[in-house]
Scaffold this motif. Structure first.
Motif, PDB file in Angstrom:
ATOM      1  N   ASP A   1      -6.505  -2.273  10.251  1.00 49.92           N
ATOM      2  CA  ASP A   1      -6.297  -0.794  11.227  1.00 49.92           C
ATOM      3  C   ASP A   1      -7.214   0.034  11.126  1.00 49.92           C
ATOM      4  O   ASP A   1      -7.970   1.133  11.803  1.00 49.92           O
ATOM      5  CB  ASP A   1      -5.017  -1.066  11.283  1.00 49.92           C
ATOM      6  CG  ASP A   1      -3.874  -1.687  12.126  1.00 49.92           C
ATOM      7  OD1 ASP A   1      -3.968  -1.812  13.621  1.00 49.92           O
ATOM      8  OD2 ASP A   1      -2.458  -2.312  11.623  1.00 49.92           O
ATOM      9  N   ASP A   2      -7.457   0.294   9.646  1.00 50.47           N
ATOM     10  CA  ASP A   2      -8.446   1.320   8.794  1.00 50.47           C
ATOM     11  C   ASP A   2      -9.065   0.532   7.904  1.00 50.47           C
ATOM     12  O   ASP A   2      -8.706  -0.148   7.213  1.00 50.47           O
ATOM     13  CB  ASP A   2      -7.132   1.885   7.982  1.00 50.47           C
ATOM     14  CG  ASP A   2      -7.839   3.032   7.255  1.00 50.47           C
ATOM     15  OD1 ASP A   2      -9.323   2.698   7.141  1.00 50.47           O
ATOM     16  OD2 ASP A   2      -7.767   3.770   6.760  1.00 50.47           O
ATOM     17  N   PRO A   3     -10.273   0.476   8.016  1.00 51.89           N
ATOM     18  CA  PRO A   3     -11.637  -0.145   7.316  1.00 51.89           C
ATOM     19  C   PRO A   3     -10.958  -0.238   6.071  1.00 51.89           C
ATOM     20  O   PRO A   3     -12.135  -1.349   5.061  1.00 51.89           O
ATOM     21  CB  PRO A   3     -12.716   0.012   7.829  1.00 51.89           C
ATOM     22  CG  PRO A   3     -12.328   0.855   8.874  1.00 51.89           C
ATOM     23  CD  PRO A   3     -11.018   1.395   9.221  1.00 51.89           C
ATOM     24  N   LYS A   4     -10.582   0.631   5.409  1.00 51.86           N
ATOM     25  CA  LYS A   4     -10.348   1.452   3.572  1.00 51.86           C
ATOM     26  C   LYS A   4      -9.447   0.734   2.744  1.00 51.86           C
ATOM     27  O   LYS A   4      -9.344   1.172   2.304  1.00 51.86           O
ATOM     28  CB  LYS A   4     -10.591   3.058   4.082  1.00 51.86           C
ATOM     29  CG  LYS A   4     -12.092   3.452   4.022  1.00 51.86           C
ATOM     30  CD  LYS A   4     -13.257   2.425   2.710  1.00 51.86           C
ATOM     31  CE  LYS A   4     -14.264   3.259   3.089  1.00 51.86           C
ATOM     32  NZ  LYS A   4     -15.475   2.308   1.706  1.00 51.86           N
ATOM     33  N   SER A   5      -8.069  -0.084   3.882  1.00 52.73           N
ATOM     34  CA  SER A   5      -7.033  -0.301   3.979  1.00 52.73           C
ATOM     35  C   SER A   5      -7.149  -1.295   2.661  1.00 52.73           C
ATOM     36  O   SER A   5      -6.453  -1.278   1.373  1.00 52.73           O
ATOM     37  CB  SER A   5      -5.862  -0.183   4.429  1.00 52.73           C
ATOM     38  OG  SER A   5      -6.594  -1.179   5.901  1.00 52.73           O
ATOM     39  N   ALA A   6      -7.993  -2.480   3.050  1.00 55.71           N
ATOM     40  CA  ALA A   6      -7.927  -3.448   2.212  1.00 55.71           C
ATOM     41  C   ALA A   6      -8.473  -3.223   0.556  1.00 55.71           C
ATOM     42  O   ALA A   6      -8.197  -3.670  -0.113  1.00 55.71           O
ATOM     43  CB  ALA A   6      -9.064  -4.220   3.123  1.00 55.71           C
ATOM     44  N   GLU A   7      -9.322  -2.131   0.412  1.00 58.36           N
ATOM     45  CA  GLU A   7     -10.061  -1.648  -0.386  1.00 58.36           C
ATOM     46  C   GLU A   7      -8.513  -0.805  -0.979  1.00 58.36           C
ATOM     47  O   GLU A   7      -9.249  -0.733  -2.554  1.00 58.36           O
ATOM     48  CB  GLU A   7     -11.224  -0.797  -0.739  1.00 58.36           C
ATOM     49  CG  GLU A   7     -12.316  -0.898  -1.683  1.00 58.36           C
ATOM     50  CD  GLU A   7     -13.375   0.057  -1.477  1.00 58.36           C
ATOM     51  OE1 GLU A   7     -14.072  -0.180  -1.969  1.00 58.36           O
ATOM     52  OE2 GLU A   7     -13.752  -0.280  -0.077  1.00 58.36           O
ATOM     53  N   ILE A   8      -8.483   0.195  -0.467  1.00 54.93           N
ATOM     54  CA  ILE A   8      -7.271   0.710  -0.993  1.00 54.93           C
ATOM     55  C   ILE A   8      -6.192  -0.514  -1.679  1.00 54.93           C
ATOM     56  O   ILE A   8      -5.983  -0.449  -3.026  1.00 54.93           O
ATOM     57  CB  ILE A   8      -6.556   1.831  -0.493  1.00 54.93           C
ATOM     58  CG1 ILE A   8      -7.687   2.650   0.303  1.00 54.93           C
ATOM     59  CG2 ILE A   8      -4.941   2.056  -0.222  1.00 54.93           C
ATOM     60  CD1 ILE A   8      -6.888   3.863   1.241  1.00 54.93           C
TER      61      ILE A   8
END
Length: 231
Positions: A140-147
């Motif tokens: 849903d949020d492209p940055k969520s996996a990195e976080i």
């Protein structure tokens, strides 16, 4: 010299046999060249772990062929890779594939919140100890996996790679040591938007799913160590 036959307006034409012979000769040369590209590219993909596109382009260079030489398609490449494995790695590849799928399943579970799908050689059944594990995440949020990797205290290398439709996508590369393989394995986490999921599951020209979710990987692992998708 055989000039062929004179046509109705008095112009000599080539004999049909001569024209067919030349055409056949060109076809044979093209087929031989394609076979050489495939053999070399399959070796690079299997023995050095190169991606198929990179392996085909390097095969051109090693064979001294022009950069604009037409490349074999991925179905031809897959067949060549399977043949190379059957000839040179039949004794070791099934176990290596199984261990890579086990590793893939571990990372899919760790990243389960991001709808992980296994693709690449580990999914198709052509992986060896040199292969990367390629997992697509649909976020849903492209940055969520990195976080999430940061929260799990996982070291990773951000980068870019080629996506589903040839577009650049973010990739998070995690380097994992496999004691069973005695090898460092790269787990590539490709980050897509959730909207990309539907297109990612379209079947290939042979009617096969191009990637599988956790349940699909579990089914593969429940079979034989050498379970593969039908070519």
């Amino acid at each position: 010299m055989n000039k062929g036959a004179r046509n109705d307006v008095g112009v000599y034409t080539k004999n049909a046999g001569d024209m067919l012979g030349r055409t056949d000769g060109i076809g044979v040369m093209a087929n031989t060249q394609t076979s050489e590209i495939l053999q070399n590219a399959a070796r690079l993909a299997v023995d050095e772990g190169m991606d198929w596109g990179g392996a085909k382009r390097r095969a051109l260079r090693e064979l001294g062929l022009p950069a604009r030489t037409p490349l074999p398609d991925n179905l031809q490449m897959e067949d060549a890779v399977r043949e190379h494995i059957a000839i040179f790695h039949a004794d070791t590849q099934p176990r290596e594939l199984h261990l890579l799928r086990v590793l893939a399943l571990e990372w899919m579970r760790r990243m389960q919140a991001f709808r992980p799908y296994l693709g690449g050689a580990a999914w198709w059944g052509t992986a060896t100890r040199r292969s990367d594990v390629v997992i697509a995440l649909f976020c849903d949020d492209p940055k969520s996996a990195e976080i999430e990797l940061i929260n799990q205290r996982v070291r990773y290398e951000p980068g870019r790679t080629v996506g589903l439709r040839g577009e650049p996508v973010d990739v998070l590369a995690v380097h994992v040591h496999s004691a069973e393989l005695d090898e460092d394995v790269t787990v590539q986490l490709l980050v897509y938007d959730l909207d990309d999921l539907r297109g990612a599951l379209r079947t290939d020209p042979r009617g096969r799913a191009p990637r599988g979710d956790i349940a699909a990987v579990q089914l593969l692992l429940g079979g034989s160590a050498s379970a593969t998708l039908a070519p």
